[in-house]
Design an enzyme around this catalytic site. Sequence first.
Site, PDB file in Angstrom:
ATOM      1  N   HIS A  55       0.852  -1.193   0.000  1.00 62.80           N
ATOM      2  CA  HIS A  55       0.000   0.000   0.000  1.00 62.80           C
ATOM      3  C   HIS A  55       0.887   1.241   0.000  1.00 62.80           C
ATOM      4  O   HIS A  55       2.060   1.190   0.408  1.00 62.80           O
ATOM      5  CB  HIS A  55      -0.900   0.003   1.225  1.00 62.80           C
ATOM      6  CG  HIS A  55      -1.993  -1.020   1.166  1.00 62.80           C
ATOM      7  ND1 HIS A  55      -3.087  -1.001   2.002  1.00 62.80           N
ATOM      8  CD2 HIS A  55      -2.159  -2.109   0.366  1.00 62.80           C
ATOM      9  CE1 HIS A  55      -3.877  -2.023   1.725  1.00 62.80           C
ATOM     10  NE2 HIS A  55      -3.332  -2.721   0.736  1.00 62.80           N
ATOM     11  N   GLU A  57       1.049   3.763   1.884  1.00 63.50           N
ATOM     12  CA  GLU A  57       1.588   4.134   3.193  1.00 63.50           C
ATOM     13  C   GLU A  57       2.781   3.256   3.575  1.00 63.50           C
ATOM     14  O   GLU A  57       3.786   3.758   4.102  1.00 63.50           O
ATOM     15  CB  GLU A  57       0.509   4.018   4.274  1.00 63.50           C
ATOM     16  CG  GLU A  57      -0.734   4.842   4.018  1.00 63.50           C
ATOM     17  CD  GLU A  57      -1.840   4.026   3.355  1.00 63.50           C
ATOM     18  OE1 GLU A  57      -1.568   3.424   2.291  1.00 63.50           O
ATOM     19  OE2 GLU A  57      -2.961   3.983   3.889  1.00 63.50           O
ATOM     20  N   CYS A  85      -5.937   1.678   6.065  1.00 62.49           N
ATOM     21  CA  CYS A  85      -6.557   0.432   6.505  1.00 62.49           C
ATOM     22  C   CYS A  85      -5.923  -0.012   7.821  1.00 62.49           C
ATOM     23  O   CYS A  85      -5.024   0.638   8.360  1.00 62.49           O
ATOM     24  CB  CYS A  85      -6.389  -0.641   5.442  1.00 62.49           C
ATOM     25  SG  CYS A  85      -4.664  -1.170   5.223  1.00 62.49           S
ATOM     26  N   CYS A  88      -2.037  -0.667   7.541  1.00 58.70           N
ATOM     27  CA  CYS A  88      -1.229   0.547   7.468  1.00 58.70           C
ATOM     28  C   CYS A  88      -1.299   1.346   8.762  1.00 58.70           C
ATOM     29  O   CYS A  88      -0.294   1.920   9.205  1.00 58.70           O
ATOM     30  CB  CYS A  88      -1.689   1.400   6.294  1.00 58.70           C
ATOM     31  SG  CYS A  88      -1.408   0.603   4.682  1.00 58.70           S
TER      32      CYS A  88
END
Length: 364
Positions: A55, A57, A85, A88
Amino acid sequence: MQLQQDEHWMRQALAQAQAAAVAGEVPVGAVVVKDGQVIATGRNAPVRGHDPTAHAEIVALRAAAQHLGNYRLDGCTLYVTLEPCAMCSGAMLHARLQRVVFGATDPKTGAAGSVLNLFGHAELNHHTEVQGGVLAHDCGALLSAFFRARRTRQRAEALARHPLRDDALRTPDAAFAHLPGYPWAPHYISDLPSLAGLRMHYLDEGPHGAPRTWLLLHASPAWSYLFRHAVPTLLAAGHRVVAPDLIGFGKSDKPKKEIVHCPDWHAQVLQELLTRLDLRNAVLLEQTGAPGMVMSARAAFDAPVPRGKAYEVPFASAGYRAGPRAFERLGASAVAGPHWGAFDLDRPEAAQQLVARAMQYFGH
């Protein structure tokens, strides 16, 4: 002043999100800022990298840690275009970020307040300040445009694989997107001889080498949604489950003329599907009124006329209802094999009772 700074850095995160979109990834971007300088950037890359953790992040956190030579990111702020999420958010807490600033909220997986708030637990030994909604419109618009374009592309690809005949209608896939209790991937077929190009939808779940395959067959005006409570029970027992939508119903194409529908034609389509899918050691569990098929292991049950919006979804207007009208005119087909009475399959316990009886009768 703080809002102006946050918007400045969020625009840089948006640039990363746009780059992700160009690469075919969901457009989420992130930057890590320390002492007024961007020290790391990240954008979504799970598809290209075959990495579920990639992701935006996480990519940015890894780059920031390498830049600082420390896995602790004290005094850093991470800007991300979409609410993080749970994965993260947990990584951000472990990194000891000072602040997290996000753009659009994520009502499905957001872990900074939408679905849950990992940052709001006083028991944790580190507390990260969270600010949401910065350039939320711009961030959300980028995501919406991406998914809208992807749906358009997928529809075009689906139409190229399964062209829609001029004498038929097709309920848009989006109409089925949010039905409760119906999470299975759709399968489509249009090259069976009897289909003559009409697209037929079916569910095919469970191992193809399973000791038993269950063919679940609806009548009118139901469709494969009728079996949403029965499928999980059969799968849990290790079986394969196939549940087609008859032509004119569910996600299958819907001829505009009632004359197309006759029991023998529907039965022939189903026999060809049975052969194509190589359904061995199969049991037909059919709702009374379904087209008759020649199978050695076969049982029928009654079900109340299904109610609710889910059963109306396939029929966008009266023109889509030629199938139900034709079945009403034709009446119920004769049932070969045992008939087990009425089961309201919209009730999970009734569906489980039917499945238990079927497995006992035909052998688990």
